[in-house]
Structures are given as structure tokens and as C-alpha cells.
Design an enzyme around this catalytic site. Structure first.
Site, short mmCIF file in Angstrom:
data_model
loop_
_atom_site.label_atom_id
_atom_site.label_comp_id
_atom_site.label_asym_id
_atom_site.label_seq_id
_atom_site.Cartn_x
_atom_site.Cartn_y
_atom_site.Cartn_z
CD1 TRP A 130 -2.68 1.64 0.44
CD2 TRP A 130 -1.98 1.95 2.55
NE1 TRP A 130 -3.36 2.71 0.96
CE2 TRP A 130 -2.96 2.92 2.25
CE3 TRP A 130 -1.41 1.95 3.81
CZ2 TRP A 130 -3.36 3.89 3.17
CZ3 TRP A 130 -1.81 2.89 4.75
CH2 TRP A 130 -2.77 3.86 4.41
CG ASP A 211 -1.54 -1.88 8.09
OD1 ASP A 211 -1.54 -1.40 6.93
OD2 ASP A 211 -2.39 -1.56 8.96
CE LYS A 246 -9.68 0.13 4.09
NZ LYS A 246 -8.60 0.84 4.79
C1 LIG Z 1 -3.21 -2.00 4.22
C2 LIG Z 1 -3.89 -0.74 4.66
N1 LIG Z 1 -3.57 -0.21 5.87
C3 LIG Z 1 -4.17 0.93 6.31
C4 LIG Z 1 -5.09 1.60 5.53
C5 LIG Z 1 -5.68 2.90 6.09
O1 LIG Z 1 -6.92 2.69 6.62
P1 LIG Z 1 -7.68 3.87 7.40
O2 LIG Z 1 -8.27 3.23 8.61
O3 LIG Z 1 -8.75 4.37 6.46
O4 LIG Z 1 -6.70 4.95 7.75
C6 LIG Z 1 -5.43 1.11 4.25
C7 LIG Z 1 -6.37 1.83 3.40
N2 LIG Z 1 -6.44 1.60 2.19
C8 LIG Z 1 -7.36 2.08 1.21
C9 LIG Z 1 -7.74 3.55 1.30
C10 LIG Z 1 -6.54 4.49 1.28
O5 LIG Z 1 -5.69 4.38 0.39
O6 LIG Z 1 -6.46 5.32 2.22
C11 LIG Z 1 -6.85 1.71 -0.20
O7 LIG Z 1 -5.81 1.04 -0.28
O8 LIG Z 1 -7.56 2.07 -1.16
C12 LIG Z 1 -4.84 -0.08 3.83
O9 LIG Z 1 -5.15 -0.63 2.64
#
Ligand SMILES: Cc1[nH+]cc(COP(=O)(O)O)c(/C=N/[C@@H](CC(=O)O)C(=O)O)c1O
Length: 398
Positions: A130, A211, A246
């Protein structure tokens, strides 16, 4: 005064959302950002969340600052989800957990902690990973390297190369791992492979940083946490960042957690204190509303059970879309192998389309994928899947 400030090129994932929103194509399909859309293409409000929201709304309560570490119930919910309700390390008080501003906030606080207390440590991320993993750790002045992970030629994991690479690392180097639903490849390690990885980490005295942003979207809540719980069983020091964006469909409420597994209660107290100090100087305290939703859903037995069922329904819909996409593409291009679509796990499929093919899908069909060819399968539904499969077949054939 600010003329020397660089222009921001934009984020490859979030920037896609803006382009998608601005696109007037009536057939446009958003397969970019990792967001779950339901069969009607709508971002759902889970029933368990609706119940929690109703409790929060009536009677309406004041909104004081939360503790720096967040609500105790939010923290407890993270711990039981990650380590298991009856986990011995929880009973022994060996885990320092704070509620954070989403998984991103957890990664940021974790990166700052590594920078401050392990200044010699480098952080190694999977190739690919990511994109924000790299930005967050480099933004905390932690040097970032990459470990071999994805074998493009075979749509598989470069497991032996990855292990050989880990063998070259130094004590206290950090390995950033995806316990399940790897982003962006969707390719997960088997439990036997995790055992091998964790044995190398133990032997080399590396620091695993796991993560987990999609718990429940892979196999099930417990299987998806296998790597986390195996590391605990092996007595490894461990960082875990988790996100409820999610699996609670609470993206904008910014709810997650950071947990650090320690070897003694004294260590856990020291780490917890420093995490609080770090929060105070970065953002002071986490969001209240989302924290209360997490607290209610995670700690009310009936709501927790309902929540797990709702996550599994999302998981199963994504799996159904994978099967359908694979069968439609196989029918259209019989001589091409699409097994990767159902071998991959969680929200994403790494399609292997070239940047030019991804660009054509966007410009000619209004279908948005991340430029590295990652597709968010959760954006597919029975209304758009034939359109997407036909478009993919068109760009693949040329
Ligand atoms: C692996 C991973 N870790 C952490 C996050 C962050 O999650 P949050 O709780 O919203 O801070 C995301 C978000 N991924 C999606 C959204 C983004 O890019 O922010 C994505 O990969 O599309 C991940 O894909």
C-alpha cells in the site's frame, strides 16, 4: 514567502476518487479506492452501526475530549478482535493498545515510536505494498526498504526470495507485514509460510509490524489474525495496526488501533505511556463519535455477533464477484489464465494490466483502477460486472 513550496502531485489512490467523481460517463465504475460498495453500488451503513448510532443519539451526550489513548472499550475491542477474547497476554496485561485515527493514524504513531525509540532500525515493506506505508514511515524519518513479495510472471509470492532477504537484515529492523488480504496483490501467505516467516523474524531478532486493515474479508476473523496470534504464541515483540474503516464501514469516522505486544507488564506500562505522549504531541486525542460506535459494537455481545455476520456477508459478496468475473473473462478470452482472480484474497485483485490498458479502461470506458493495475473487487456488482469484463477483454485482446 511560500514560492519555494513544491506542488503536490496528488495521491494515486485518493486522487482517483476525485477524477471518478468528476467523470460524466454514465457507465463509470469505481474500482480504485479500497471501499466496500454493496450490490447496489452503495457504501453501506451496517445494521449494527445503526443500532449503535441510535444509542449514541438518544439520549444525546456531551462531547468531552477522549483520553489520549481513546475509550477503554474501543481499546478492549481492538485487543479482543486481534488477539482473541481469552488471550493470555490480555489477561496478563502485556499489550499496550491505543485507539487511533484510523489505521493510518496507527501506522503514523507506530512509525514515530520506531523513529524515536529504535532510531537505527529500517522498515522493510513488501514489493509492492500500500503506497501510504512508505509515505507514512518516511514521513517519520524512518528509512524504508522493500522486501521481495510479488512475482508478476506467475502471479504468485516470491517466498524463497523473501525469506532469503529477511536473513540479511539486522537486529531490530522492522518488517511491515499484511496478516491477510494483502494490498495491492491480494496474495496471502499460507499458515505454514507464516510459521517460516515468523521463525526467521525470531532468529534474526527482527520486529514484526503487522498492518491488518481487512480483518474478516479474507477467511474469517480468527483465521485472518493467524499471523498475529502465532507471533504472540512464539513470544515475539509485535506491533499491530488495525483499521475499522472497511469492516465497520466507518471510513470517515477515522477509527483504528495500535497495539504493541510486550514481554513484561513493566514494558507494557512504559510503551503505553510513550504512545500516549506521542498521541498528545501529534493530535492529542482520537475522535469521539467513531470511538463510541466501536465501543458499543465490539462490547455488546449481540451487536458483535451481528457485526461479524455483516462482515462475512461483505466478504462473500466479494468472493462471488471474483468467481463471476473470472468465468466471464474465461469465456471471452479462453486462451488466457484468470485463476489469479480467485486465488487472491480480500478486497483487491492485482490484474496485471499494463498502465496503458489501465488508462484505456479509464478514458474509454470510465472504469477506474489504480495505475499499478489494482482493482477493488468490492466495486463490482451484478449490474456492472459484464460491462467491466467486456472492457477488460477488449483492452486485453488489443
Ligand atoms: C493495508 C492498509 N492499511 C491501512 C489503511 C488505512 O486505513 P484507514 O483506517 O482508512 O486509515 C489502508 C487503506 N487503504 C485504502 C484507502 C486508502 O488508500 O487510504 C486503499 O488502499 O484504497 C490499507 O489498505
Amino acid at each position: 514567502m511560500f514560492e519555494r513550496i513544491d506542488y503536490y502531485a496528488g495521491d494515486p489512490i485518493l486522487g482517483l476518487m476525485e477524477k471518478y467523481s468528476a467523470d460524466n460517463n454514465p457507465n463509470k465504475v469505481n474500482l480504485g479506492i479500497g471501499i466496500y460498495y454493496d450490490e447496489n453500488g452503495v457504501l453501506p451503513v451496517l445494521d449494527c452501526v445503526k443500532t449503535a448510532e441510535a444509542r449514541i443519539a438518544d439520549p444525546i451526550a456531551p462531547r468531552p475530549y477522549l483520553p489520549m489513548a481513546g475509550l477503554p472499550g474501543h481499546r478492549k475491542g481492538c485487543q479482543e478482535l486481534l488477539f482473541g477474547k481469552d488471550s493470555q497476554i490480555l489477561q496478563d496485561g502485556l499489550v499496550a493498545t491505543i485507539a487511533t485515527i484510523g489505521g493510518s493514524g496507527a501506522l503514523k504513531v507506530g512509525a514515530e515510536f520506531i523513529h524515536e525509540w529504535f532510531p537505527q532500525s529500517k522498515c522493510y515493506v513488501s514489493d509492492p505494498t500500500w503506497g501510504n506505508h512508505i509515505a507514512i514511515f518516511e514521513g517519520s524519518d524512518v528509512e524504508v526498504g522493500k522486501y521481495p513479495y510479488y512475482d508478476k510472471a506467475n502471479s504468485s509470492i516470491k517466498f524463497d526470495e523473501m525469506i532469503a532477504f529477511f536473513e540479511t537484515l539486522n537486529k531490530n529492523d522492522v518488517i511491515l507485514l499484511h496478516p491477510c488480504c494483502h494490498n495491492p496483490t491480494g496474495l496471502d501467505l499460507t499458515q505454514a509460510q507464516w510459521d517460516t516467516v515468523l521463525n526467521v523474524i525470531k532468529a534474526r531478532e527482527l520486529i514484526p509490524f503487522m498492518d491488518i486493515a481487512y480483518q474478516g474479508f479474507g477467511e474469517d476473523m480468527d483465521s485472518d489474525a493467524y499471523a498475529i496470534r502465532k507471533a504472540v504464541e512464539m513470544g515475539l515483540p509485535l506491533f499491530v495496526s488495525n483499521s475499522f474503516s472497511k469492516n465497520l464501514s466507518l471510513y470517515g469516522e477515522r477509527v483504528g488501533g495500535l497495539s504493541v505486544v510486550c514481554l513484561t507488564v513493566d514494558e507494557a506500562e512504559r510503551v503505553f505511556g510513550q504512545l500516549n505522549a506521542m498521541v498528545r504531541r501529534i493530535y492529542s486525542s482520537p475522535p469521539s463519535h467513531g470511538g463510541h460506535v466501536v465501543d458499543i459494537v465490539m462490547n455488546d455481545e449481540a451487536l458483535h455477533e451481528q457485526w461479524v455476520g455483516e462482515v462475512y456477508a461483505m466478504r462473500d459478496r466479494i468472493k462471488a464477484m471474483r468467481l463471476k468475473l473470472k468465468s466471464v473473462l474465461e469465456a471471452k478470452i479462453p486462451n488466457r489464465n484468470f485463476d489469479y482472480i480467485t486465488r487472491q484474497n480480500g478486497m483487491f485483485s492485482f490484474t496485471g494490466l499494463t498502465p496503458e490498458q489501465v488508462e484505456r479502461l479509464q478514458s474509454e470506458y470510465g472504469i477506474y483502477m489504480v495505475s499499478n493495475s489494482r482493482m477493488c473487487v468490492a466495486g463490482l456488482n451484478t449490474s456492472n460486472i459484464d460491462y467491466v469484463a467486456n472492457a477488460m477483454a477488449d483492452v486485453l485482446k488489443d
